[in-house]
Write an enzyme that holds these catalytic residues in place. Structure first.
Site, PDB file in Angstrom:
ATOM      1  N   HIS A   1       0.814  -1.210   0.000  1.00 27.23           N
ATOM      2  CA  HIS A   1       0.000   0.000   0.000  1.00 27.23           C
ATOM      3  C   HIS A   1       0.852   1.266   0.000  1.00 27.23           C
ATOM      4  O   HIS A   1       2.046   1.243   0.319  1.00 27.23           O
ATOM      5  CB  HIS A   1      -0.932   0.016   1.222  1.00 27.23           C
ATOM      6  CG  HIS A   1      -0.215   0.042   2.533  1.00 27.23           C
ATOM      7  ND1 HIS A   1       0.354   1.191   3.057  1.00 27.23           N
ATOM      8  CD2 HIS A   1       0.049  -0.944   3.428  1.00 27.23           C
ATOM      9  CE1 HIS A   1       0.926   0.911   4.212  1.00 27.23           C
ATOM     10  NE2 HIS A   1       0.760  -0.377   4.468  1.00 27.23           N
TER      11      HIS A   1
ATOM     12  N   GLU B   1      -2.297  -7.178   7.156  1.00 31.62           N
ATOM     13  CA  GLU B   1      -0.977  -7.062   7.763  1.00 31.62           C
ATOM     14  C   GLU B   1      -0.863  -8.005   8.962  1.00 31.62           C
ATOM     15  O   GLU B   1      -1.868  -8.502   9.487  1.00 31.62           O
ATOM     16  CB  GLU B   1      -0.746  -5.607   8.198  1.00 31.62           C
ATOM     17  CG  GLU B   1       0.600  -5.310   8.850  1.00 31.62           C
ATOM     18  CD  GLU B   1       1.789  -5.606   7.958  1.00 31.62           C
ATOM     19  OE1 GLU B   1       2.004  -6.797   7.654  1.00 31.62           O
ATOM     20  OE2 GLU B   1       2.521  -4.671   7.604  1.00 31.62           O
TER      21      GLU B   1
END
Length: 203
Positions: free
Chosen positions: A8, A81
């Site tokens: 990201h 994550e």
């Protein structure tokens, strides 16, 4: 088939040096620019499908990167994550003050079963990431082609490290690209944390 992994774009927590993990933080203006730029850098590649972690920072990165392409973004929580437990949202300096050198111990990779309090280990992270990737491969391997996967720094790094049995942990900059080729049941890592796709259009 080829899997293109993209981390990201830059977030406010990245700038503030906070641990994100399962918690979230919006993209900065720079992060939005990085996402758009990596999308342009990948624009000459045809993608059969796009997958993303369900974290908003990743979904937003995917949307900015995909741009005009008419490809649905399929979210999967297994691409999130690493769960850093009680460390999530804390400043690195706060973690050092409250938990000593726990981040250094985790990043040393001497024990892949080690985790932060209430968090998950690198082995647990690899297990869930692998399950998601294996499912993607099974879905698309017959038609072949390229698949785009938007995820997180530790998630991608950990997957590549354990997949390729690396001795070190590859560091992924925001919107860097890693490429894994799947051929006849075998995995081949072609690129690791390549920022050239992003940097070609992000000055």
């Amino acid at each position: 088939m080829k899997l293109y992994f993209v981390r990201h774009g830059e977030t406010h927590f990245n700038v503030e040096k906070r641990i994100q993990g399962f918690c979230d933080s919006p993209l900065t203006d720079k992060g939005i620019k990085q996402a758009k730029s990596v999308g342009i850098g990948l624009s000459d590649i045809e993608f059969k499908a796009v997958y993303a972690s369900e974290s908003q920072r990743v979904v937003d990165t995917a949307k900015f990167a995909i741009g005009y392409r008419n490809i649905p973004i399929i979210t999967d929580p297994r691409l999130k994550e690493m769960n850093f437990g009680v460390l999530a949202s804390l400043l690195i300096t706060e973690i050092q003050a409250q938990y000593g050198n726990i981040l250094k111990k985790l990043s040393s990779l001497t024990d892949l079963n080690m985790s932060a309090p209430e968090g998950e280990s690198y082995l647990q992270l690899f297990t869930r990431t692998s399950a998601a990737i294996d499912e993607i491969i099974q879905k698309h391997k017959n038609e072949g082609g390229n698949v785009l996967v938007f995820s997180h720094g530790d998630t991608i790094s950990n997957y590549l490290m354990q997949l390729a049995k690396m001795d070190s942990y590859p560091d992924h900059d925001n919107c860097s690209v890693s490429v894994v080729r799947y051929l006849n049941g075998e995995f081949y890592v072609d690129r690791i944390a390549d920022s050239s796709f992003r940097d070609k259009f992000c000055k």
